[in-house]
Scaffold this active site. Structure first.
Site, PDB file in Angstrom:
ATOM      1  N   HIS A  69       8.332  -0.902  -8.594  1.00 33.13           N
ATOM      2  CA  HIS A  69       9.524  -0.485  -7.855  1.00 33.13           C
ATOM      3  C   HIS A  69       9.377  -0.954  -6.405  1.00 33.13           C
ATOM      4  O   HIS A  69       8.411  -0.600  -5.723  1.00 33.13           O
ATOM      5  CB  HIS A  69       9.708   1.032  -7.913  1.00 33.13           C
ATOM      6  CG  HIS A  69      10.205   1.497  -9.246  1.00 33.13           C
ATOM      7  ND1 HIS A  69       9.835   2.700  -9.801  1.00 33.13           N
ATOM      8  CD2 HIS A  69      11.047   0.901 -10.135  1.00 33.13           C
ATOM      9  CE1 HIS A  69      10.445   2.835 -10.980  1.00 33.13           C
ATOM     10  NE2 HIS A  69      11.176   1.760 -11.212  1.00 33.13           N
ATOM     11  N   GLU A 127       8.572   1.242  -3.011  1.00 37.27           N
ATOM     12  CA  GLU A 127       7.408   2.133  -2.992  1.00 37.27           C
ATOM     13  C   GLU A 127       6.229   1.413  -2.344  1.00 37.27           C
ATOM     14  O   GLU A 127       5.231   1.099  -2.986  1.00 37.27           O
ATOM     15  CB  GLU A 127       7.131   2.613  -4.422  1.00 37.27           C
ATOM     16  CG  GLU A 127       8.328   3.371  -5.002  1.00 37.27           C
ATOM     17  CD  GLU A 127       8.296   3.581  -6.514  1.00 37.27           C
ATOM     18  OE1 GLU A 127       7.293   3.230  -7.154  1.00 37.27           O
ATOM     19  OE2 GLU A 127       9.296   4.101  -7.053  1.00 37.27           O
ATOM     20  N   HIS A 186       2.992   4.228  -8.491  1.00 39.97           N
ATOM     21  CA  HIS A 186       4.328   4.435  -7.900  1.00 39.97           C
ATOM     22  C   HIS A 186       4.219   5.402  -6.722  1.00 39.97           C
ATOM     23  O   HIS A 186       3.178   5.975  -6.452  1.00 39.97           O
ATOM     24  CB  HIS A 186       5.260   5.083  -8.938  1.00 39.97           C
ATOM     25  CG  HIS A 186       5.640   4.221 -10.085  1.00 39.97           C
ATOM     26  ND1 HIS A 186       6.920   3.797 -10.298  1.00 39.97           N
ATOM     27  CD2 HIS A 186       4.913   3.711 -11.111  1.00 39.97           C
ATOM     28  CE1 HIS A 186       6.976   3.057 -11.397  1.00 39.97           C
ATOM     29  NE2 HIS A 186       5.767   2.990 -11.914  1.00 39.97           N
ATOM     30  N   GLU A 229       2.061   8.894  -9.094  1.00 40.75           N
ATOM     31  CA  GLU A 229       3.097   9.002  -8.070  1.00 40.75           C
ATOM     32  C   GLU A 229       2.374   9.459  -6.811  1.00 40.75           C
ATOM     33  O   GLU A 229       1.947  10.602  -6.719  1.00 40.75           O
ATOM     34  CB  GLU A 229       4.174  10.019  -8.465  1.00 40.75           C
ATOM     35  CG  GLU A 229       5.004   9.644  -9.688  1.00 40.75           C
ATOM     36  CD  GLU A 229       6.093   8.612  -9.402  1.00 40.75           C
ATOM     37  OE1 GLU A 229       6.244   8.204  -8.226  1.00 40.75           O
ATOM     38  OE2 GLU A 229       6.785   8.217 -10.355  1.00 40.75           O
TER      39      GLU A 229
END
Ligand SMILES: [Zn+2]
Length: 362
Positions: free
Chosen positions: A89, A92, A220, A294
């Site tokens: 992504h 990020e 991420h 994350e």
């Protein structure tokens, strides 16, 4: 005039200098543009040619190479491997920063730490610092594009928006939950499963080595989570208990560094349901350990995490990732968990049981 001994000394000095330069002169605690990261990869491969090679394993929609660093001690034999990708992504930015930090750490460690050396003998690390190269470049363009998430392929005919969410495009319950079929959405899953060249590159590289890849880590931000398969609540990984156990211990390792709390669980349990993620695809391919990290934070700065948080974020995430890598390595090369590991796991479960019992009795 230099005699040969002096010349040798100068040559030696410049080799040492080259290896030190990339550590001293490359600032791991800043965000780097794509050209800087590409140059860094070349530098790393040159300075550590005994253990590092660059592999191009695909091309983006805009025909840029997708490259990884293969890191390991060559044994002449087929080796097991650890996969790590960052920057699927675009916005990020902390993720590519972490991949670079991870690489610099393992390269620094293996020469002095026998455990890391052993792991580098038994396994190769395949690390992709930026997977979504087109998207990452676009997120660096200006303030209006900073929060771009998807890749840069055009939508289907008649659609006015660009980009597919690469982490909804893999062949893992594709298009079932937590996706959009609206090409303007940030979670647009693409016109078909694995329609995107970036997803194809991962699927074909990892797919052709799936028997050797022990662990798939995809990085991420943000939310401070360790996610295990699956994103679709109707499916349960056959080793879910072990994935949870190892994930919880990794979260403990993270917390021990700077006190940050990372939650552990499946996407539907701790975040939201989704489908077509690379993590789920990897697990469905038979890769036993698959985790999504994350990273920081919890939303204060979100995707625009200030640079002064890069170092602590990388330090704690490294500790968590290393816990998982250690576990996977030892399980594969040392057989069932040894006494100390089993005791630690048992202690953890005792605590969890105690918490469960306490809350149930309240
Ligand atoms: Zn993401």
């Amino acid at each position: 005039m230099l005699n040969s001994a002096a010349l040798g000394f100068v040559v030696l000095l410049s080799a040492v200098e080259a290896a030190t330069n990339e550590r001293v002169n490359y600032d791991y605690y800043k965000y780097h543009s794509m050209p800087e990261i590409s140059k860094w990869m070349t530098q790393i491969a040159q300075n550590h040619s005994e253990v590092v090679t660059i592999m191009d394993y695909g091309q983006t929609y805009e025909k840029r190479n997708i490259s990884l660093l293969k890191i390991g001690l060559s044994t002449g034999e087929r080796k097991k491997a650890i996969w790590m990708d960052c920057g699927i992504h675009a916005r990020e930015w902390i993720a590519p920063a972490f991949c670079q930090y991870f690489v610099s750490q393992i390269l620094q460690t293996y020469k002095t730490d026998p455990k890391m050396e052993e792991m580098m003998k038994n396994m190769d690390f395949y690390v992709t610092p930026v997977l979504n190269v087109d998207g990452y470049l676009y997120s660096w363009k200006d303030n209006n594009t900073r929060l771009w998430r998807k890749n840069r392929s055009p939508g289907p005919p008649g659609c006015k928006c660009d980009g597919t969410d690469l982490n909804r495009n893999f062949d893992a319950n594709w298009g079932t939950v937590g996706v959009s079929s609206d090409c303007c959405s940030n979670t647009y899953c693409g016109s078909d499963r694995v329609s995107e060249p970036e997803a194809q590159a991962v699927a074909s590289f990892v797919g052709s080595r799936k028997e050797d890849i022990l662990c798939f880590l995809t990085i991420h931000s943000y939310s401070q989570l360790l996610l295990i398969p699956y994103g679709n609540p109707n499916f349960i990984a056959p080793n879910q208990d072990e994935l949870m156990e190892v994930g919880l211990a990794a979260a403990e390792a993270i917390k021990a560094v700077h006190g940050k709390i990372y939650k552990v669980g499946t996407s539907p349990a701790v975040l939201y349901a989704n489908s077509g993620s690379s993590r789920d695809w990897a697990r469905m391919q038979g890769i036993p350990f698959a985790y999504t990290f994350e990273l920081r934070d919890n939303g204060t700065f979100g995707f625009e995490l200030p640079e002064n948080q890069i170092q602590p974020t990388c330090e704690e995430a490294y500790s968590g990732a290393l816990h998982i890598v250690n576990y996977v390595h030892d399980k594969t090369f040392k057989g069932p968990m040894d006494g100390a590991g089993a005791t630690a796991a048992a202690a953890l479960w005792t605590v969890l049981l105690a918490v469960g019992v306490t809350s149930a009795s309240m």
